[in-house]
Design an enzyme around this catalytic site. Structure first.
Site, PDB file in Angstrom:
ATOM      1  N   CYS A   1     -58.603  90.021 -75.627  1.00 14.84           N
ATOM      2  CA  CYS A   1     -58.243  91.122 -76.341  1.00 14.84           C
ATOM      3  C   CYS A   1     -57.472  90.954 -77.844  1.00 14.84           C
ATOM      4  CB  CYS A   1     -56.981  92.024 -75.647  1.00 14.84           C
ATOM      5  SG  CYS A   1     -57.667  92.430 -73.998  1.00 14.84           S
TER       6      CYS A   1
ATOM      7  N   GLU B   1     -68.899  91.403 -82.320  1.00 17.82           N
ATOM      8  CA  GLU B   1     -68.742  90.415 -81.330  1.00 17.82           C
ATOM      9  C   GLU B   1     -68.653  91.333 -79.791  1.00 17.82           C
ATOM     10  OE1 GLU B   1     -66.489  86.530 -82.539  1.00 17.82           O
ATOM     11  OE2 GLU B   1     -65.101  88.258 -82.248  1.00 17.82           O
TER      12      GLU B   1
ATOM     13  N   GLY C   1     -62.928  97.656 -83.036  1.00 17.05           N
ATOM     14  CA  GLY C   1     -63.027  99.041 -83.478  1.00 17.05           C
ATOM     15  C   GLY C   1     -62.226 100.078 -82.587  1.00 17.05           C
ATOM     16  N   GLU C   2     -61.872 101.134 -83.312  1.00 15.07           N
ATOM     17  CA  GLU C   2     -61.178 102.383 -82.605  1.00 15.07           C
ATOM     18  C   GLU C   2     -62.415 103.424 -82.160  1.00 15.07           C
ATOM     19  OE1 GLU C   2     -58.152 103.634 -81.371  1.00 15.07           O
ATOM     20  OE2 GLU C   2     -59.471 104.991 -80.946  1.00 15.07           O
TER      21      GLU C   2
ATOM     22  N   SER D   1     -53.534 102.346 -75.663  1.00 18.47           N
ATOM     23  CA  SER D   1     -52.708 100.955 -76.087  1.00 18.47           C
ATOM     24  C   SER D   1     -51.516 101.482 -76.651  1.00 18.47           C
ATOM     25  CB  SER D   1     -53.605 100.473 -77.153  1.00 18.47           C
ATOM     26  OG  SER D   1     -54.693 100.060 -76.712  1.00 18.47           O
TER      27      SER D   1
ATOM     28  N   CYS E   1     -61.914  97.230 -88.000  1.00 18.47           N
ATOM     29  CA  CYS E   1     -61.042  98.501 -87.567  1.00 18.47           C
ATOM     30  C   CYS E   1     -60.489  99.139 -88.739  1.00 18.47           C
ATOM     31  CB  CYS E   1     -60.330  98.129 -86.337  1.00 18.47           C
ATOM     32  SG  CYS E   1     -59.583  99.741 -85.727  1.00 18.47           S
TER      33      CYS E   1
ATOM     34  N   SER F   1     -60.828 102.912 -74.576  1.00 17.04           N
ATOM     35  CA  SER F   1     -59.430 102.503 -74.857  1.00 17.04           C
ATOM     36  C   SER F   1     -58.982 102.966 -76.486  1.00 17.04           C
ATOM     37  CB  SER F   1     -59.332 101.310 -74.902  1.00 17.04           C
ATOM     38  OG  SER F   1     -57.778 100.772 -75.531  1.00 17.04           O
TER      39      SER F   1
ATOM     40  N   CYS G   1     -53.225  92.690 -84.283  1.00 18.65           N
ATOM     41  CA  CYS G   1     -54.520  92.622 -83.871  1.00 18.65           C
ATOM     42  C   CYS G   1     -55.238  91.946 -84.939  1.00 18.65           C
ATOM     43  CB  CYS G   1     -54.895  94.037 -83.827  1.00 18.65           C
ATOM     44  SG  CYS G   1     -56.757  94.195 -83.166  1.00 18.65           S
TER      45      CYS G   1
ATOM     46  N   CYS H   1     -53.397  97.801 -86.615  1.00 14.87           N
ATOM     47  CA  CYS H   1     -52.270  97.319 -86.012  1.00 14.87           C
ATOM     48  C   CYS H   1     -51.765  95.900 -86.319  1.00 14.87           C
ATOM     49  CB  CYS H   1     -52.769  97.446 -84.456  1.00 14.87           C
ATOM     50  SG  CYS H   1     -53.187  99.081 -84.100  1.00 14.87           S
TER      51      CYS H   1
ATOM     52  N   CYS I   1     -67.015  94.082 -72.512  1.00 15.26           N
ATOM     53  CA  CYS I   1     -66.040  94.597 -73.304  1.00 15.26           C
ATOM     54  C   CYS I   1     -66.893  94.820 -74.799  1.00 15.26           C
ATOM     55  CB  CYS I   1     -65.059  93.486 -73.507  1.00 15.26           C
ATOM     56  SG  CYS I   1     -63.866  94.044 -74.806  1.00 15.26           S
TER      57      CYS I   1
HETATM   58  N1  SAH Z   1     -59.218  99.953 -80.764  1.00 13.14           N
HETATM   59  C1  SAH Z   1     -58.937 100.228 -79.196  1.00 13.14           C
HETATM   60  C2  SAH Z   1     -59.694  99.475 -78.554  1.00 13.14           C
HETATM   61  C3  SAH Z   1     -59.911  97.942 -78.836  1.00 13.14           C
HETATM   62  S1  SAH Z   1     -58.505  96.960 -78.792  1.00 13.14           S
HETATM   63  C4  SAH Z   1     -57.339 100.243 -79.024  1.00 13.14           C
HETATM   64  O1  SAH Z   1     -56.715  99.791 -79.774  1.00 13.14           O
HETATM   65  O2  SAH Z   1     -57.107 100.654 -78.001  1.00 13.14           O
HETATM   66  C5  SAH Z   1     -58.434  96.524 -77.236  1.00 13.14           C
HETATM   67  C6  SAH Z   1     -56.981  96.048 -76.642  1.00 13.14           C
HETATM   68  O3  SAH Z   1     -56.608  94.967 -77.183  1.00 13.14           O
HETATM   69  C7  SAH Z   1     -56.002  96.939 -77.136  1.00 13.14           C
HETATM   70  O4  SAH Z   1     -55.037  97.381 -75.964  1.00 13.14           O
HETATM   71  C8  SAH Z   1     -55.316  96.478 -78.263  1.00 13.14           C
HETATM   72  O5  SAH Z   1     -53.870  97.013 -78.342  1.00 13.14           O
HETATM   73  C9  SAH Z   1     -55.103  95.191 -77.277  1.00 13.14           C
HETATM   74  N2  SAH Z   1     -54.761  93.952 -78.408  1.00 13.14           N
HETATM   75  C10 SAH Z   1     -54.917  94.070 -79.765  1.00 13.14           C
HETATM   76  N3  SAH Z   1     -54.206  92.790 -80.293  1.00 13.14           N
HETATM   77  C11 SAH Z   1     -53.905  92.089 -79.111  1.00 13.14           C
HETATM   78  C12 SAH Z   1     -53.204  90.671 -79.170  1.00 13.14           C
HETATM   79  N4  SAH Z   1     -53.154  89.827 -80.253  1.00 13.14           N
HETATM   80  N5  SAH Z   1     -53.117  90.207 -77.880  1.00 13.14           N
HETATM   81  C13 SAH Z   1     -53.375  90.968 -76.829  1.00 13.14           C
HETATM   82  N6  SAH Z   1     -53.859  92.248 -76.931  1.00 13.14           N
HETATM   83  C14 SAH Z   1     -54.030  92.753 -77.880  1.00 13.14           C
HETATM   84 FE1  SF4 Z   2     -58.140  98.706 -84.261  1.00 10.49          FE
HETATM   85 FE2  SF4 Z   2     -57.415  98.589 -81.570  1.00 10.49          FE
HETATM   86 FE3  SF4 Z   2     -56.866  96.417 -83.027  1.00 10.49          FE
HETATM   87 FE4  SF4 Z   2     -55.367  98.548 -83.488  1.00 10.49          FE
HETATM   88  S1  SF4 Z   2     -55.600  97.270 -81.627  1.00 10.49           S
HETATM   89  S2  SF4 Z   2     -56.334  97.454 -85.044  1.00 10.49           S
HETATM   90  S3  SF4 Z   2     -57.028  99.950 -82.984  1.00 10.49           S
HETATM   91  S4  SF4 Z   2     -59.105  97.382 -82.645  1.00 10.49           S
END
Ligand code: SAH
Ligand code: SF4
Length: 345
Positions: free
Chosen positions: A335, A85, A158-159, A213, A106, A190, A113, A110, A99
């Protein structure tokens, strides 16, 4: 797009050398996905190219628009059947940010997420990454949507630093004047804190914005909710950020999701300020407080009042702080909500 195949086809068709640049410019800079729309080339050539080559490396399965029209989510099916997506967001009037995703799923797991719950499918190719950004350029044009296409953020699925070579190659294409022609400063990457990637980024991408993050300012909490911290703890992260700031005198964005009762106390604010001060150059560091978008019942978003109070504590600690509005959560395009399937149906 497969530029090499296009080059070979044009050679086969005995086309003059300038043809390649003429066609790629239309594709990358106008967002044209059908050779039939490239009217500067003959009908016969358009037909041959359309038969032999598809411009986008995926099929657009669905496009969903949020109720306020400020977020548009697209679901792409890749050639091997995987789906990813990508979201187009309007953070302010007549400004659009894409975005984009760097991986299918990923591996970083986390806890908060939705993408993390999928595990890793595979890395996206350079072409699959670039094409998401180009798709949105074409979408804006085809739908006569007013505004500037100002930003590309690597904050989808993804990361990015776990697929660095392809991400770096995609940035090179998107910022190349003859191809994507996006300004460097409009692009942000990010990371959850992959220190090896931050160092490469500092060396190779001086003009691109970096967002971390962070979300938790103690190793104990970060270990618990972000397994990446077990490989790269806060001290290692801080060292890599010092390296980044020493090399590039640029703003550093710190993302911080506000989770009720988990990381939103006065003590959490104090620890965050003290951690950020340990990085130094605090005038360059800016904290973005993010509303938690619901994924399951494990976490709750902090109340508005708590978020406002937390912001004041960070600012009174001498660190700039903003609250990021959540856009697109009604289409699960916000996000952390990208999972590669449409939950709106
Ligand atoms: N993997 C990378 C980039 C994609 S995530 C990273 O983690 O930075 C994009 C952003 O969304 C990150 O800052 C992540 O921590 C945040 N995110 C993840 N789950 C979320 C949620 N449930 N609510 C709000 N932000 C979230
Ligand atoms: Fe992956 Fe970013 Fe989600 Fe963590 S927050 S699981 S690094 S996409």
């Amino acid at each position: 797009m497969n530029d090499k195949k296009l080059k070979d086809l044009l050679k086969e068709q005995k086309q003059p050398d300038f043809r390649l640049e003429q066609i790629t410019k239309d594709i990358y800079q106008k967002g044209i996905f059908d050779f039939d729309e490239i009217t500067t080339i003959s009908k016969d050539l358009r037909k041959i190219l359309n038969e032999e080559l598809s411009i986008l490396p995926f099929v657009i399965k669905e496009v969903v628009i949020s109720s306020d029209g400020r977020a548009i989510k697209a679901l792409f099916e890749l050639e091997d059947g995987n789906v990813v997506e990508s979201v187009l967001i309007s953070p302010k009037p007549e400004t659009w940010s894409a975005c984009i995703s760097s991986q299918v799923g990923c591996a970083m797991s986390c806890e908060f997420c939705a993408t993390g719950k999928l595990g890793l499918g595979r890395d996206l190719t350079t072409d699959e990454i670039v094409s998401q950004a180009i798709f949105w350029r074409g979408y804006l044009r085809e739908n006569n949507i007013v505004g500037t296409y100002a930003n590309i953020v690597y904050m989808g699925m993804g990361e990015p630093f776990m697929n660095w070579d392809n991400v770096k190659a995609s940035i090179d294409i998107l910022t190349n004047e003859k191809l994507g022609n996006f300004p460097n400063r409009g692009i942000s990457v990010s990371t959850s804190g992959v220190v090896s990637g931050i160092k490469k980024f500092a060396d190779e991408c001086g003009q691109i914005n970096l967002a971390i993050s962070l979300h938790f300012a103690t190793d104990e909490k970060r270990d618990k909710y972000m397994p990446v911290n077990k490989a790269y703890n806060l001290e290692a992260l801080s060292e890599s950020l010092r390296y980044y700031l020493a090399k590039n005198n640029r703003r550093l964005f710190i993302e911080y999701i506000m989770l009720e009762g988990v990381n939103d106390s006065d003590e959490d604010a104090r620890l965050l300020v003290s951690y950020l001060k340990s990085i130094g150059k605090k005038q360059l560091v800016i904290v973005n407080l993010i509303k938690y978008n619901s994924v399951d019942d494990s976490f709750k978003p902090s109340s508005k009042k708590t978020v406002m109070h937390f912001k004041e504590l960070i600012k009174s600690g001498g660190v700039p702080c903003t609250i990021r509005k959540s856009i697109g959560d009604d289409i699960h395009g916000a996000c952390g909500q990208l999972v590669g399937k449409d939950k709106c149906k």
